[in-house]
Design a protein around this motif. Structure first.
Motif, PDB file in Angstrom:
ATOM      1  N   PRO A 251      -6.728  -5.954   1.840  1.00 52.85           N
ATOM      2  CA  PRO A 251      -7.816  -6.846   2.241  1.00 52.85           C
ATOM      3  C   PRO A 251      -8.214  -7.808   1.121  1.00 52.85           C
ATOM      4  N   SER A 252      -8.490  -9.029   1.526  1.00 57.07           N
ATOM      5  CA  SER A 252      -8.879 -10.067   0.574  1.00 57.07           C
ATOM      6  C   SER A 252     -10.287  -9.815   0.049  1.00 57.07           C
ATOM      7  N   MET A 253     -10.541 -10.264  -1.179  1.00 56.69           N
ATOM      8  CA  MET A 253     -11.873 -10.156  -1.754  1.00 56.69           C
ATOM      9  C   MET A 253     -12.627 -11.481  -1.648  1.00 56.69           C
ATOM     10  N   ARG A 254     -12.001 -12.480  -0.972  1.00 55.90           N
ATOM     11  CA  ARG A 254     -12.620 -13.800  -0.865  1.00 55.90           C
ATOM     12  C   ARG A 254     -12.737 -14.327   0.558  1.00 55.90           C
ATOM     13  N   GLN A 255     -11.955 -13.760   1.474  1.00 54.35           N
ATOM     14  CA  GLN A 255     -11.982 -14.254   2.854  1.00 54.35           C
ATOM     15  C   GLN A 255     -11.616 -13.124   3.804  1.00 54.35           C
ATOM     16  N   ASP A 256     -11.896 -13.334   5.095  1.00 54.52           N
ATOM     17  CA  ASP A 256     -11.516 -12.318   6.075  1.00 54.52           C
ATOM     18  C   ASP A 256     -10.003 -12.192   6.121  1.00 54.52           C
ATOM     19  N   GLY A 257      -9.534 -10.999   6.413  1.00 54.53           N
ATOM     20  CA  GLY A 257      -8.101 -10.778   6.513  1.00 54.53           C
ATOM     21  C   GLY A 257      -7.526 -10.189   5.237  1.00 54.53           C
ATOM     22  N   VAL A 258      -6.199 -10.260   5.133  1.00 54.76           N
ATOM     23  CA  VAL A 258      -5.509  -9.697   3.982  1.00 54.76           C
ATOM     24  C   VAL A 258      -4.902 -10.813   3.148  1.00 54.76           C
ATOM     25  N   CYS A 259      -4.522 -10.461   1.946  1.00 55.59           N
ATOM     26  CA  CYS A 259      -3.806 -11.395   1.083  1.00 55.59           C
ATOM     27  C   CYS A 259      -2.787 -10.591   0.291  1.00 55.59           C
ATOM     28  N   LYS A 260      -2.017 -11.278  -0.502  1.00 53.29           N
ATOM     29  CA  LYS A 260      -0.979 -10.631  -1.293  1.00 53.29           C
ATOM     30  C   LYS A 260      -1.498 -10.428  -2.717  1.00 53.29           C
ATOM     31  N   TYR A 261      -1.307  -9.220  -3.226  1.00 53.37           N
ATOM     32  CA  TYR A 261      -1.672  -8.890  -4.603  1.00 53.37           C
ATOM     33  C   TYR A 261      -0.391  -8.680  -5.405  1.00 53.37           C
ATOM     34  N   ILE A 262      -0.376  -9.197  -6.624  1.00 56.41           N
ATOM     35  CA  ILE A 262       0.756  -9.019  -7.528  1.00 56.41           C
ATOM     36  C   ILE A 262       0.373  -7.934  -8.527  1.00 56.41           C
ATOM     37  N   CYS A 263       1.200  -6.904  -8.613  1.00 58.40           N
ATOM     38  CA  CYS A 263       0.947  -5.765  -9.498  1.00 58.40           C
ATOM     39  C   CYS A 263       2.017  -5.762 -10.586  1.00 58.40           C
ATOM     40  N   GLU A 264       1.590  -5.634 -11.842  1.00 61.38           N
ATOM     41  CA  GLU A 264       2.547  -5.680 -12.948  1.00 61.38           C
ATOM     42  C   GLU A 264       2.253  -4.602 -13.984  1.00 61.38           C
ATOM     43  N   VAL A 265       3.312  -4.170 -14.650  1.00 62.90           N
ATOM     44  CA  VAL A 265       3.185  -3.299 -15.821  1.00 62.90           C
ATOM     45  C   VAL A 265       3.710  -4.105 -16.998  1.00 62.90           C
ATOM     46  N   LYS A 266       2.839  -4.306 -17.985  1.00 63.78           N
ATOM     47  CA  LYS A 266       3.209  -5.067 -19.175  1.00 63.78           C
ATOM     48  C   LYS A 266       3.012  -4.169 -20.391  1.00 63.78           C
ATOM     49  N   GLU A 267       3.527  -4.606 -21.508  1.00 59.68           N
ATOM     50  CA  GLU A 267       3.278  -3.883 -22.750  1.00 59.68           C
ATOM     51  C   GLU A 267       2.061  -4.492 -23.419  1.00 59.68           C
ATOM     52  N   GLY A 268       1.046  -3.659 -23.680  1.00 62.12           N
ATOM     53  CA  GLY A 268      -0.171  -4.121 -24.325  1.00 62.12           C
ATOM     54  C   GLY A 268       0.035  -4.330 -25.815  1.00 62.12           C
ATOM     55  N   GLU A 269      -0.995  -4.837 -26.475  1.00 66.97           N
ATOM     56  CA  GLU A 269      -0.912  -5.140 -27.908  1.00 66.97           C
ATOM     57  C   GLU A 269      -0.606  -3.906 -28.753  1.00 66.97           C
ATOM     58  N   ALA A 270      -1.097  -2.740 -28.326  1.00 64.22           N
ATOM     59  CA  ALA A 270      -0.875  -1.505 -29.092  1.00 64.22           C
ATOM     60  C   ALA A 270       0.419  -0.807 -28.673  1.00 64.22           C
ATOM     61  N   GLY A 271       1.226  -1.455 -27.831  1.00 60.42           N
ATOM     62  CA  GLY A 271       2.482  -0.863 -27.393  1.00 60.42           C
ATOM     63  C   GLY A 271       2.354   0.075 -26.215  1.00 60.42           C
ATOM     64  N   GLN A 272       1.153   0.217 -25.673  1.00 55.38           N
ATOM     65  CA  GLN A 272       0.915   1.068 -24.515  1.00 55.38           C
ATOM     66  C   GLN A 272       1.042   0.235 -23.237  1.00 55.38           C
ATOM     67  N   PRO A 273       1.233   0.892 -22.084  1.00 59.13           N
ATOM     68  CA  PRO A 273       1.306   0.135 -20.842  1.00 59.13           C
ATOM     69  C   PRO A 273      -0.034  -0.519 -20.513  1.00 59.13           C
ATOM     70  N   LEU A 274       0.047  -1.721 -19.993  1.00 54.99           N
ATOM     71  CA  LEU A 274      -1.122  -2.461 -19.537  1.00 54.99           C
ATOM     72  C   LEU A 274      -0.849  -2.845 -18.095  1.00 54.99           C
TER      73      LEU A 274
END
Length: 152
Positions: free
Chosen positions: A88-111
């Motif tokens: 579900p969208s946080m700005r309008q009725d209905g659904v939207c697409k969310y992009i989910c990512e795993v990145k390396e944070g500054e301390a080398g941990q997952p972000l």
């Protein structure tokens, strides 16, 4: 689906690797994603559609080191993983697409990061996927609450 990371996808990989995969109680085991592999690299070809709501765009690279292992399961978060899912969208009725990512944070941990396609400037980042999705759900719930009629 947890953070759009598709636990079902992990189960598919376990099946392909020959590992046991038990379905959740009350559910039947079935293959929910068809994967093809690149002959040269041996890596899964992307995108991979998982169920109706999740598409894996990038599989990422496994980091076998402290902080990258999911404490409640038996897998590592892959750095560079990227998926989309509808929610579900946080700005309008209905659904939207969310992009989910795993990145390396500054301390080398997952972000972990979640970005909504109807508001790309509002990226939610945290040290756990559940914290990202709690932020998204707070926004979705606030939007829905603001639209409810007030009783006098």
């Amino acid at each position: 689906l947890y953070f759009g990371f598709c636990e079902d996808f992990i189960r598919v990989l376990q099946k392909l690797a020959g590992a046991e995969s038990k379905p959740e109680e009350g559910k039947t085991a079935n293959l929910i994603a068809k994967m093809e592999f690149d002959d040269a690299t041996g890596r899964p070809k992307t995108p991979i559609q998982v169920g109706r709501a999740c598409t894996i765009l990038e599989v990422g690279e496994v980091r076998v080191r402290d902080g990258w292992r999911e404490s409640k399961a038996d897998f590592y978060w892959p750095s560079g993983f990227k998926s989309t899912r509808t929610f579900p969208s946080m700005r309008q009725d209905g659904v939207c697409k969310y992009i989910c990512e795993v990145k390396e944070g500054e301390a080398g941990q997952p972000l972990f990061s979640v970005t909504c396609d109807d508001d790309p400037a509002a990226a939610f980042t945290a040290s756990s996927p559940s914290q990202c999705w709690l932020q998204v759900m707070d926004k979705v719930n606030a939007f829905r609450a603001a639209k409810r009629p007030r009783l006098s």
